[in-house]
Write a protein that holds these residues in place. Structure first.
Motif, short mmCIF file in Angstrom:
data_model
loop_
_atom_site.label_atom_id
_atom_site.label_comp_id
_atom_site.label_asym_id
_atom_site.label_seq_id
_atom_site.Cartn_x
_atom_site.Cartn_y
_atom_site.Cartn_z
N TYR A 488 -5.57 62.99 -29.35
CA TYR A 488 -4.17 63.24 -29.01
C TYR A 488 -3.63 62.10 -28.15
CZ TYR A 488 0.11 65.44 -27.43
OH TYR A 488 1.43 65.70 -27.17
N TRP A 489 -2.58 61.43 -28.66
CA TRP A 489 -2.07 60.24 -27.99
C TRP A 489 -0.56 60.26 -27.74
CZ3 TRP A 489 -4.85 56.92 -25.41
CH2 TRP A 489 -6.22 56.82 -25.69
N GLU A 490 0.07 61.43 -27.89
CA GLU A 490 1.52 61.47 -27.64
C GLU A 490 1.81 61.25 -26.15
OE1 GLU A 490 4.24 61.65 -29.87
OE2 GLU A 490 2.49 60.99 -31.01
N VAL A 491 0.94 61.79 -25.28
CA VAL A 491 1.00 61.35 -23.88
C VAL A 491 0.31 59.99 -23.86
CG1 VAL A 491 0.29 61.81 -21.50
CG2 VAL A 491 0.92 63.71 -23.01
N TRP A 492 1.04 58.98 -23.54
CA TRP A 492 0.71 57.56 -23.53
C TRP A 492 1.43 56.86 -24.68
CZ3 TRP A 492 -0.10 53.87 -20.39
CH2 TRP A 492 -0.37 52.58 -20.89
N PRO A 497 5.83 63.35 -21.59
CA PRO A 497 5.42 63.69 -20.22
C PRO A 497 4.06 64.37 -20.22
CG PRO A 497 7.06 65.24 -21.01
CD PRO A 497 6.97 64.16 -22.06
N PHE A 498 3.41 64.38 -19.06
CA PHE A 498 2.09 65.00 -18.96
C PHE A 498 2.12 66.45 -19.42
CE2 PHE A 498 1.39 62.15 -14.95
CZ PHE A 498 1.43 61.02 -15.76
N SER A 499 3.24 67.12 -19.18
CA SER A 499 3.35 68.54 -19.53
C SER A 499 3.24 68.80 -21.02
CB SER A 499 4.68 69.10 -19.01
OG SER A 499 5.78 68.36 -19.55
N GLU A 500 3.35 67.74 -21.83
CA GLU A 500 3.23 67.91 -23.29
C GLU A 500 1.86 68.44 -23.68
OE1 GLU A 500 5.48 67.36 -26.98
OE2 GLU A 500 5.98 67.34 -24.84
N PHE A 554 7.11 52.61 -17.49
CA PHE A 554 7.91 53.78 -17.86
C PHE A 554 7.43 55.02 -17.11
CE2 PHE A 554 8.11 57.68 -20.39
CZ PHE A 554 9.48 57.84 -20.46
N TYR A 555 6.12 55.27 -17.19
CA TYR A 555 5.59 56.45 -16.50
C TYR A 555 5.71 56.32 -14.99
CZ TYR A 555 3.67 58.64 -20.73
OH TYR A 555 3.52 59.27 -21.93
N LEU A 556 5.61 55.08 -14.49
CA LEU A 556 5.81 54.85 -13.07
C LEU A 556 7.23 55.25 -12.66
CD1 LEU A 556 4.63 53.46 -10.44
CD2 LEU A 556 5.86 51.43 -11.19
N SER A 557 8.21 54.86 -13.47
CA SER A 557 9.60 55.19 -13.15
C SER A 557 9.84 56.69 -13.19
CB SER A 557 10.55 54.48 -14.13
OG SER A 557 10.49 55.07 -15.42
N GLU A 558 9.07 57.41 -13.99
CA GLU A 558 9.20 58.85 -14.09
C GLU A 558 8.60 59.59 -12.90
OE1 GLU A 558 10.55 60.94 -16.87
OE2 GLU A 558 11.62 59.02 -16.78
N ASN A 559 7.65 58.94 -12.22
CA ASN A 559 6.85 59.69 -11.23
C ASN A 559 6.86 59.14 -9.81
OD1 ASN A 559 5.18 61.88 -12.82
ND2 ASN A 559 5.23 60.06 -14.13
N PHE A 560 6.95 57.81 -9.65
CA PHE A 560 6.79 57.24 -8.31
C PHE A 560 7.97 56.32 -7.97
CE2 PHE A 560 2.23 58.01 -9.37
CZ PHE A 560 1.94 58.88 -8.33
N LEU A 561 8.14 56.07 -6.68
CA LEU A 561 9.08 55.05 -6.25
C LEU A 561 8.59 53.67 -6.67
CD1 LEU A 561 9.85 56.35 -2.63
CD2 LEU A 561 11.29 56.58 -4.66
N TYR A 562 9.51 52.75 -6.77
CA TYR A 562 9.14 51.41 -7.22
C TYR A 562 8.22 50.75 -6.19
CZ TYR A 562 9.49 46.95 -9.57
OH TYR A 562 9.18 45.80 -10.25
N TYR A 583 -4.16 66.62 -15.92
CA TYR A 583 -3.25 67.61 -16.47
C TYR A 583 -3.80 68.19 -17.77
CZ TYR A 583 1.37 69.82 -16.72
OH TYR A 583 2.40 70.74 -16.72
N GLY A 584 -4.26 67.29 -18.67
CA GLY A 584 -4.80 67.75 -19.94
C GLY A 584 -6.09 68.53 -19.78
N VAL A 585 -7.02 68.01 -19.00
CA VAL A 585 -8.32 68.66 -18.85
C VAL A 585 -8.17 70.05 -18.23
CG1 VAL A 585 -10.56 68.55 -17.70
CG2 VAL A 585 -9.61 66.50 -18.74
#
Length: 820
Positions: A488-492, A497-500, A554-562, A583-585
Motif C-alpha cells: 500500500y503506497w497511497e500514503v507517500w 494523509p496518514f489517516s488514509e 508536502f507532508y512537512l507543510s501538512e504537519n510541521f512549521l517550516y 499510524y498504519g501499524v
C-alpha cells in the motif's frame, strides 16, 4: 572428501590494461580498486557517475595454486565457485572449462583432466554486465524500473546493483563468494533433505540422504541428531543404497518459536558416509523443530493470510530487507548480526528478503534461526518483465534448485515467494504492453508452474506464494485488500494523509513506507558544507526517488512549521516518517485477526541516502526505529482520535493474559491537568481490545484544542510500560511552549544514564551525540512538565570509548519546539 580453499590473495586487472593489482577473493572489482586507491569512494558526492565506466569493462582475476601427487591421485577433482558475479569465463592452465551467467548460482566443475603436478594457473575473466544487457536490450526490449540501467532483466544479477529508487547505479562485478577445490575417490554426499512430522509431544525428524557413487562400492550411513542440551541420538545403515531416509523420533521436543513467543532451541543434524577404510564425507545442518504454515483460507472478510507457528496464529511484525552494501565485498557476518540484533530489539518476529537484491549469505539465516526471525524469502525477481528463453529458463531453474537446497533446512524459513510486484505490475502499472502475450505467458510459466513445481519437489513443507502482492495468482486482483498480501503506497506516493490507512483492513500488509533523510552525521560523510541543501546537486544524487524531496516537503507543510535550518529539516523528516508508519501499524494491530501482518518498507540502506529505511547505511537508528520498538511492543497501547473523542485500545500479542491499567490525563501545554481517570481491563493473549472511549467535547473548545493534549500511561500487571500522548490538532498548529529541557548525566560501570526534565510539555525529544554513535534506551519521546525520565545508554553500544565528561560534551537535546 578433501577441500582446499582458493580464497585470499589473487591478482586482478582490466582486460585492456597491463597493470596487475592485488585482489582479495571473495571480493569485487570496485572494492579492490578502492582498496588500491585507484578510484575514489563511489558513495562520496557524485562519484557514483564513475562506476558506470568501471562496470563497462572486462576484468581478469588470476591466481596460482599447487597440486601434489596425493591430490592428483583422487579419481574426482572439481573446482567450486559459490558465487561469480556474473558473466565469466573460467580457464585452468590456459584451457576454457566453463562460462557462467548467473550470480545467484553455485558452479561445481570437473577439472581433473586439466590439472598438472606442481603449479597450476587459474583465470576467471569477468565480462561487463553493462555491455551484455545493452546488446540484449537491443535484441529484445524488456521493461524494468526506470531508476535502473535499461536492460537489467536480461541478466541474473542482483537487480538493484543497476540502480533502484533508493540505490546507486553501481553494477559491481567479481568473485563474490568462496572458491574451493574438492577431491574424492569414493562416494560423496550429494544432497541432504530434512523434513519433520509433528505429533503430540513427539517429532519425527526425517533425514533423506543421496550419495554420488564413485564406483559401486559398499558404503555406510550414520545420522546423528544432537539436542540443544547435548544429547545425541544416532542411527546407522550398513551398505546403504544411493538414497536412504532415516527417521529419528524426538520425544518431548524443544520447539523453536519466533521472537516474542518462546525460545529458539536448535538441533544439529550430522550425516556421515564411510566405508571400511573410514570417513568419506560428512555434512552438518542446524535445524529447529517447528511447523510454519501460511493460512490462506476463506473467512468472513474474504481470504486470510496469516502465519501459524506450532499451531499458533501470530501477527507478523517486521520490515523489508535489502542488500546491506552496494559493494557486496564489504558485507560481513558482524555487520549483519548488528542489524538482526537491532530487529530483535525493536520486537520484530519477521523479516522479508526483497526480491530485487541477492539471496543472503548462510550466516544471515543462521542469525535469524538464533534470534527468532521468520524469513519471508523472495526469489530474486522484482518489478520487471522476463524473457523465458531456453538459456534463461535453464539457469533460473538451477538457481532455484541451488538456493532452495541451501536455505530450506533453516528453522527461520517461513515462506518462498516467486517475485516482488511483477504480477501487480502487469495488471496495474500500465508499463507492460497489453498485447505482449508472449512475456505475459512467460510470467505464468515461470512463477505459477516452473518454480512452484520445483518447490513442491525440493521443499514441500514450506508455503509457496507466486508474487507479492497477490490474492493468489493468475493476474486476479493482486491488490485485492481482502485477500492475500498487499503493498500500500497511497500514503507517500499518492500524497494521502496518514489517516488514509484507517480505510483499509488489509489481511497482511507486506509493503508500505515513508521516506526521510538520514542524520546530519551520515550526510556529512558524503557531502561538503556547500552541498547541505536538499535541492543541491549532491543531495539529489543521494535521493533516487525523483519526486521524493517534494513529497517530504508536502507532508512537512501538512504537519510541521517550516524548519529554521537544514538540520531541523532532517529531524522533521524523520518525525514525519515515524508518525506515518506508526499510524498504519497501530491501526492494523488494533484490527488483529482480520489483519495479521505488517512489514514496512524498508529496514536498511545499501549506501548513504534519503530513503524509506528505519536504520541508515551506517547502522544509525532513525526516529522510525525507535518508534518501531514501541509500536511493535508485544503489548501495545494505542489511541484513536475522532474529533474530540478518543478510543483507548490495547493489543496483546503476548502468550499471557494481561491485566491492563491505563491512567489518562487531559493536560494543557503547561502540563496542568484538566481531567483525569483510570481504565482497567483484562486483555486475553493474542487479542486486541477497545478498552474505553473518552469524550472531551466540553474541554476542547476552538481555542483549547490547540493547547490541550491527552497523556496515557499503561501499566501491565502493575508495572509501567508505556507513556503515549495525543494532540487534537496537527503539530504545526499546537502551541508548544519552550520546555527548557534539562539533562543530568550519571555513570555506572556499564552505562551512562540521562535524566531528562522539562518545565512544559515537550514532544519528540531527541537525544544525540555529536560524533560518536550509540543506542538510547528510548528516543523521540514525549515528556510532561515535572516528570523526570531516565534514558540509559549501554557503553557497549558506543562507537568509541567516552569518559563521562566527553559524553556530556557530545550530548545534545531538542524537541519539536526547536524545529522552527
Amino acid at each position: 572428501m578433501k577441500k582446499i580453499e582458493l580464497n585470499g590473495s589473487w591478482k586482478m586487472k582490466s582486460a585492456n590494461e597491463t597493470e596487475w593489482l592485488d585482489a582479495i577473493v571473495p571480493g569485487s572489482v570496485m572494492n579492490d580498486l578502492l582498496r588500491q586507491g585507484k578510484i575514489n569512494d563511489p558513495f562520496y558526492r557524485d562519484n557514483e557517475d564513475h562506476a558506470y565506466e568501471i562496470a563497462a569493462k572486462d576484468y581478469e582475476f588470476t591466481r596460482e595454486f599447487s597440486v601434489d601427487e596425493e591430490l592428483l591421485s583422487h579419481s574426482q577433482i572439481a573446482i567450486r565457485f559459490d558465487g561469480l558475479d556474473t558473466l565469466s569465463e573460467i580457464m585452468v592452465n590456459g584451457k576454457l572449462i566453463a562460462k557462467t551467467n548467473n550470480m545467484h548460482r553455485t558452479y561445481e566443475l570437473d577439472i581433473k583432466d586439466y590439472l598438472v603436478k606442481g603449479t597450476n594457473h587459474l583465470q576467471v575473466t569477468l565480462l561487463s554486465p553493462i555491455q551484455y544487457i545493452t546488446e540484449k536490450q537491443n535484441e529484445t526490449k524488456l521493461w524494468g524500473v526506470t531508476d535502473a540501467i535499461e536492460g537489467y532483466p536480461h541478466i541474473r544479477k542482483g537487480h538493484s546493483m543497476f540502480g533502484w529508487d533508493w540505490g546507486p547505479q553501481i553494477p559491481d562485478l567479481g568473485i563474490w563468494r568462496t572458491v574451493s577445490l574438492l577431491a574424492w575417490n569414493h562416494s560423496r554426499i550429494e544432497d541432504v533433505y530434512v523434513s519433520q512430522d509433528h505429533h503430540d509431544h513427539e517429532v519425527g525428524v526425517n533425514v533423506r540422504v543421496r550419495v554420488k557413487d564413485a564406483g559401486g562400492e559398499i558404503v555406510n550411513l550414520e545420522v546423528k541428531l544432537t539436542s540443544p542440551t547435548g544429547e545425541i541420538n544416532s542411527t546407522q545403515i550398513t551398505a546403504m543404497k544411493s538414497e536412504e531416509t532415516i527417521t529419528i523420533d524426538v520425544a518431548n521436543p524443544q520447539l523453536w518459536w519466533p521472537n516474542g513467543y518462546g525460545e529458539q532451541p536448535l538441533y544439529k543434524v550430522e550425516v556421515l558416509v564411510s566405508n571400511e577404510e573410514g570417513l568419506l564425507d560428512e555434512k552438518a545442518l542446524t535445524i529447529g523443530l517447528r511447523t510454519i504454515k501460511v493460512k490462506h483460507e476463506p473467512d468472513q472478510w474474504g481470504k486470510s493470510f496469516e502465519f501459524e507457528v506450532n499451531g499458533l496464529s501470530i501477527f507478523a511484525m517486521g520490515a523489508n530487507y535489502i542488500p546491506e552494501d552496494n559493494l557486496l565485498a564489504r558485507n560481513s557476518s558482524e555487520r549483519t548480526e548488528r542489524l538482526i540484533n537491532d530487529c530483535v530489539e525493536a520486537n520484530f518476529n519477521m523479516i522479508r528478503v526483497w526480491g530485487g537484491g541477492i539471496y543472503p549469505e548462510d550466516y544471515f539465516f543462521d542469525l535469524c534461526d538464533e534470534k527468532g526471525l521468520i524469513v519471508w524469502q523472495d526469489f530474486m525477481f522484482a518489478c520487471s518483465m522476463y524473457d523465458l528463453n531456453d538459456e534463461f529458463r535453464e539457469t533460473v531453474e538451477q538457481e532455484v534448485i541451488d538456493n532452495m537446497k541451501r536455505i530450506r533446512h533453516h528453522a527461520s524459513l517461513g515462506i518462498w515467494c516467486g517475485n516482488n510486484e511483477v504480477e501487480e505490475a502487469w495488471v496495474y502499472w500500465g508499463d507492460m504492453p497489453d498485447d505482449d502475450y508472449k512475456h505475459k505467458a512467460d510470467y505464468i510459466k515461470l512463477f505459477e508452474f516452473i518454480i512452484p513445481e520445483l518447490a513442491k519437489e525440493l521443499d514441500p513443507q514450506t508455503f509457496y506464494w507466486s508474487s507479492s502482492p497477490s490474492s493468489g495468482g493468475g493476474f486476479n486482483e493482486p491488490r485485492n485488500p481482502n485477500e492475500g498480501d498487499m503493498h500500500y503506497w497511497e500514503v507517500w506516493h499518492g500524497l494521502k494523509p496518514f489517516s488514509e490507512y484507517e480505510k483499509f483492513h488489509f489481511r497482511f500488509c507486506s509493503e508500505f513506507g515513508f521516506q526521510s533523510f538520514p542524520s546530519m552525521k551520515t550526510i556529512e560523510t558524503f557531502t561538503e558544507p556547500e552541498d547541505r541543501n536538499i535541492f543541491s546537486y549532491v543531495m539529489e544524487k543521494h535521493q533516487k526517488n525523483g519526486a521524493a524531496n517534494g513529497k517530504i516537503l508536502f507532508y512537512l507543510s501538512e504537519n510541521f512549521l517550516y524548519p529554521k535550518d537544514f538540520d531541523s529539516l532532517l529531524y522533521a523528516s524523520q518525525l514525519l516518517q515515524a508518525e506515518a508508519i506508526k499510524y498504519g501499524v497501530e491501526h492494523w494491530r488494533r484490527n488483529r485477526g482480520r489483519c495479521m501482518g505488517s512489514l514496512y518498507w524498508q529496514l536498511n540502506d545499501c549506501w548513504p541516502v534519503a530513503s524509506w529505511s528505519s536504520i541508515d547505511y551506517y547502522g544509525r537508528w532513525k526516529a522510525l526505529h525507535y518508534f518501531t520498538k514501541k509500536f511493535y511492543s508485544p503489548v501495545l497501547l494505542s489511541l484513536r482520535e475522532e474529533g474530540t473523542d478518543v478510543e483507548i485500545h490495547v493489543t496483546n500479542d503476548s502468550l499471557a493474559n494481561v491485566n491492563a491499567r491505563i491512567e489518562w490525563k487531559l493536560r494543557k501545554n503547561t502540563s496542568e491537568v484538566l481531567q483525569e481517570g483510570t481504565v482497567t481491563a483484562n486483555i486475553e493473549s493474542l487479542t486486541a481490545n477497545q478498552c474505553e472511549k473518552l469524550s472531551f467535547g466540553e474541554f476542547l473548545t476552538f481555542d483549547a484544542i490547540r493547547n490541550t493534549y491527552l497523556e496515557c500511561t499503561l501499566y501491565v500487571n502493575g508495572e509501567q510500560t508505556t507513556v503515549t500522548t495525543l494532540l487534537f490538532t496537527k503539530p504545526k498548529h499546537f502551541t508548544f511552549l519552550n520546555p527548557e529541557l534539562s539533562i543530568e548525566v550519571t555513570e555506572t560501570n556499564e552505562t551512562f544514564e540521562i535524566a531528562v526534565s522539562s518545565i512544559a510539555f515537550a514532544k519528540y525529544i531527541e537525544l544525540e551525540l555529536a560524533a560518536a554513535d550509540c543506542k538510547f534506551s528510548d528516543n523521540y519521546f514525549d515528556l510532561s512538565a515535572g516528570v523526570k525520565r531516565t534514558i540509559v545508554v549501554q557503553k557497549e553500544s558506543l562507537s568509541q570509548d567516552l569518559s563521562l565528561g566527553a559524553f556530556k560534551q557530545q550530548l545534545s537535546i531538542r524537541s519539536v519546539y526547536d524545529i522552527a
